[in-house]
Design an enzyme around this catalytic site. Structure first.
Site, PDB file in Angstrom:
ATOM      1  N   CYS A 169     -10.593   4.120  -1.164  1.00  0.00           N
ATOM      2  CA  CYS A 169      -9.197   4.225  -0.745  1.00  0.00           C
ATOM      3  C   CYS A 169      -9.104   3.427   0.545  1.00  0.00           C
ATOM      4  O   CYS A 169      -9.959   3.593   1.432  1.00  0.00           O
ATOM      5  CB  CYS A 169      -8.808   5.683  -0.507  1.00  0.00           C
ATOM      6  SG  CYS A 169      -7.156   5.879   0.232  1.00  0.00           S
ATOM      7  N   THR A 170      -8.109   2.563   0.650  1.00  0.00           N
ATOM      8  CA  THR A 170      -8.046   1.710   1.835  1.00  0.00           C
ATOM      9  C   THR A 170      -7.696   2.475   3.100  1.00  0.00           C
ATOM     10  O   THR A 170      -7.783   1.931   4.203  1.00  0.00           O
ATOM     11  CB  THR A 170      -7.050   0.547   1.623  1.00  0.00           C
ATOM     12  OG1 THR A 170      -5.823   1.049   1.073  1.00  0.00           O
ATOM     13  CG2 THR A 170      -7.640  -0.502   0.700  1.00  0.00           C
ATOM     14  N   HIS A 171      -7.331   3.750   2.975  1.00  0.00           N
ATOM     15  CA  HIS A 171      -7.152   4.590   4.163  1.00  0.00           C
ATOM     16  C   HIS A 171      -8.506   4.981   4.769  1.00  0.00           C
ATOM     17  O   HIS A 171      -8.593   5.234   5.974  1.00  0.00           O
ATOM     18  CB  HIS A 171      -6.407   5.880   3.808  1.00  0.00           C
ATOM     19  CG  HIS A 171      -4.937   5.723   3.608  1.00  0.00           C
ATOM     20  ND1 HIS A 171      -4.402   5.131   2.487  1.00  0.00           N
ATOM     21  CD2 HIS A 171      -3.880   6.091   4.386  1.00  0.00           C
ATOM     22  CE1 HIS A 171      -3.076   5.150   2.581  1.00  0.00           C
ATOM     23  NE2 HIS A 171      -2.739   5.724   3.719  1.00  0.00           N
ATOM     24  N   TYR A 194      -0.204   8.601  -2.734  1.00  0.00           N
ATOM     25  CA  TYR A 194      -0.023   8.304  -4.152  1.00  0.00           C
ATOM     26  C   TYR A 194      -1.027   9.060  -5.026  1.00  0.00           C
ATOM     27  O   TYR A 194      -0.782   9.285  -6.208  1.00  0.00           O
ATOM     28  CB  TYR A 194      -0.213   6.801  -4.406  1.00  0.00           C
ATOM     29  CG  TYR A 194       0.992   5.927  -4.099  1.00  0.00           C
ATOM     30  CD1 TYR A 194       2.110   6.412  -3.415  1.00  0.00           C
ATOM     31  CD2 TYR A 194       1.006   4.591  -4.503  1.00  0.00           C
ATOM     32  CE1 TYR A 194       3.198   5.605  -3.139  1.00  0.00           C
ATOM     33  CE2 TYR A 194       2.091   3.773  -4.231  1.00  0.00           C
ATOM     34  CZ  TYR A 194       3.183   4.277  -3.561  1.00  0.00           C
ATOM     35  OH  TYR A 194       4.257   3.466  -3.291  1.00  0.00           O
ATOM     36  N   GLY A 195      -2.172   9.416  -4.454  1.00  0.00           N
ATOM     37  CA  GLY A 195      -3.264  10.000  -5.238  1.00  0.00           C
ATOM     38  C   GLY A 195      -2.911  11.165  -6.135  1.00  0.00           C
ATOM     39  O   GLY A 195      -3.301  11.193  -7.303  1.00  0.00           O
ATOM     40  N   CYS A 217      -3.729  -0.702  -2.408  1.00  0.00           N
ATOM     41  CA  CYS A 217      -3.878   0.728  -2.686  1.00  0.00           C
ATOM     42  C   CYS A 217      -4.759   0.890  -3.922  1.00  0.00           C
ATOM     43  O   CYS A 217      -4.459   0.323  -4.979  1.00  0.00           O
ATOM     44  CB  CYS A 217      -2.505   1.347  -2.927  1.00  0.00           C
ATOM     45  SG  CYS A 217      -2.538   3.052  -3.515  1.00  0.00           S
ATOM     46  N   ASN A 218      -5.851   1.653  -3.788  1.00  0.00           N
ATOM     47  CA  ASN A 218      -6.755   1.842  -4.924  1.00  0.00           C
ATOM     48  C   ASN A 218      -6.088   2.565  -6.081  1.00  0.00           C
ATOM     49  O   ASN A 218      -6.297   2.219  -7.239  1.00  0.00           O
ATOM     50  CB  ASN A 218      -7.991   2.623  -4.475  1.00  0.00           C
ATOM     51  CG  ASN A 218      -8.953   1.774  -3.684  1.00  0.00           C
ATOM     52  OD1 ASN A 218      -9.898   1.213  -4.220  1.00  0.00           O
ATOM     53  ND2 ASN A 218      -8.721   1.679  -2.384  1.00  0.00           N
ATOM     54  N   THR A 219      -5.277   3.579  -5.782  1.00  0.00           N
ATOM     55  CA  THR A 219      -4.593   4.326  -6.834  1.00  0.00           C
ATOM     56  C   THR A 219      -3.645   3.412  -7.599  1.00  0.00           C
ATOM     57  O   THR A 219      -3.615   3.408  -8.840  1.00  0.00           O
ATOM     58  CB  THR A 219      -3.812   5.517  -6.243  1.00  0.00           C
ATOM     59  OG1 THR A 219      -4.699   6.356  -5.509  1.00  0.00           O
ATOM     60  CG2 THR A 219      -3.156   6.335  -7.351  1.00  0.00           C
ATOM     61  N   GLU A 225      -2.659   9.115   7.859  1.00  0.00           N
ATOM     62  CA  GLU A 225      -1.231   8.846   8.025  1.00  0.00           C
ATOM     63  C   GLU A 225      -0.672   9.504   9.294  1.00  0.00           C
ATOM     64  O   GLU A 225       0.334   9.058   9.825  1.00  0.00           O
ATOM     65  CB  GLU A 225      -0.451   9.326   6.797  1.00  0.00           C
ATOM     66  CG  GLU A 225      -0.665   8.465   5.557  1.00  0.00           C
ATOM     67  CD  GLU A 225      -0.044   7.082   5.666  1.00  0.00           C
ATOM     68  OE1 GLU A 225       0.976   6.929   6.355  1.00  0.00           O
ATOM     69  OE2 GLU A 225      -0.614   6.142   5.060  1.00  0.00           O
ATOM     70  N   ASP A 232       0.842  -1.193   0.000  1.00  0.00           N
ATOM     71  CA  ASP A 232       0.000   0.000   0.000  1.00  0.00           C
ATOM     72  C   ASP A 232       0.877   1.242   0.000  1.00  0.00           C
ATOM     73  O   ASP A 232       2.075   1.163   0.286  1.00  0.00           O
ATOM     74  CB  ASP A 232      -0.920   0.004   1.236  1.00  0.00           C
ATOM     75  CG  ASP A 232      -1.887   1.182   1.242  1.00  0.00           C
ATOM     76  OD1 ASP A 232      -2.739   1.238   0.333  1.00  0.00           O
ATOM     77  OD2 ASP A 232      -1.791   2.046   2.125  1.00  0.00           O
ATOM     78  N   SER A 233       0.268   2.388  -0.263  1.00  0.00           N
ATOM     79  CA  SER A 233       1.003   3.646  -0.233  1.00  0.00           C
ATOM     80  C   SER A 233       1.343   4.070   1.189  1.00  0.00           C
ATOM     81  O   SER A 233       2.152   4.973   1.397  1.00  0.00           O
ATOM     82  CB  SER A 233       0.176   4.754  -0.897  1.00  0.00           C
ATOM     83  OG  SER A 233      -1.022   4.975  -0.175  1.00  0.00           O
TER      84      SER A 233
END
Length: 269
Positions: free
Chosen positions: A183-185, A41-42, A72-74, A151, A9-10
């Protein structure tokens, strides 16, 4: 079968997927890489995200994983096919599982998607949703301020509430009954997002559905772990290990309480 499942993931967002894998597949060993030094990353160009993803995969393949999960979706939107062409093991993303879950939950046919600028710009969720159900209505909104909050570990505060409320004003007035956390965040902020959107909007996280897909693929290939010995997981990050470990332990909670874990800060790129 004792080879690990590699999850990348980012940053800390992919821990939402890792938690579901730990819950659904407790015998599986996980190696997780969060690129916290280069998150988010977006806003980055697609080619840069693709390069970062390749670098992480190049690092992870030394552990001979039996599967790679791009949490990570991006990165899923821009690099999934590229990575699938580079390795000879299954590579799973998070977009199709999330889309399938939303199709199964919506009653009105109006689905909202929130994600990073890169994910929303790619149109990946809209494409996935319309392939599954051509006449579905999709309303998308980029929420670039969410990842920095997560984050920093700022999941619940007045600042978080106001940021979420302002970001979701557009969707709040739309006819959606389901909202994909693209977004996994974002599941870290699910309580606040739900409070802002109201009880009539169902939140869809791809983590649960992604873990199910991992289980199905490994079962079909006869690669599910069969040992009763507790696996030793590895959690890696490229940035500040203190905040990463703090967030990981807080989020994973009892999922890693009794499980041996190795924490690492490798060099990549």
């Amino acid at each position: 079968m004792q080879q690990p499942i590699a999850i990348l993931d980012s940053g800390v967002g992919g821990l939402t997927v890792a938690k579901e894998v730990l819950r659904q597949l407790p015998r599986e060993r996980i190696i997780y890489f969060g690129d916290t030094a280069r998150t988010p990353y977006g806003p980055r160009p697609s080619e840069e995200v693709k390069r970062f993803t390749r670098e992480i995969v190049d690092y992870l393949v030394q552990f001979t994983p039996k599967m790679i999960v791009i949490a990570c979706n991006t990165a899923t939107a821009v690099a999934l096919e590229d990575i699938q062409s580079r390795v000879n093991i299954p590579v799973v993303g998070v977009i199709y599982p999330g889309a399938r879950a939303a199709i199964g939950r919506t009653q009105t046919g109006y689905v909202g998607v929130i994600g990073t600028e890169g994910t929303i710009k790619s149109g990946a969720y809209e494409q996935a949703l319309k392939r599954l159900k051509p006449h579905i209505e999709v309303i998308s909104q980029a929420c670039p301020t969410f990842v920095p909050l997560v984050e920093k570990g700022n999941f619940c505060s007045d600042e978080t509430y106001e940021t979420v409320r302002e970001s979701l004003q557009f969707l709040k007035g739309s006819p959606i009954d389901s909202l994909i956390l693209g977004c996994t965040h974002y599941p870290f902020l699910a309580e606040t997002i739900s409070e802002v959107m109201g009880p009539e909007v169902i939140l869809i996280s791809s983590a649960d559905e992604t873990a199910r897909e991992i289980s199905t693929i490994l079962h079909d290939q006869g690669k599910l772990a069969g040992s009763d010995v507790l696996p030793i997981h590895q959690f890696c990050c490229s940035g500040d290990p203190k905040i990463f470990r703090q967030i990981a332990q807080q989020w994973l909670d009892e999922q890693i309480e009794l499980t041996p874990v190795v924490w690492q800060v490798p060099k990549i790129g």
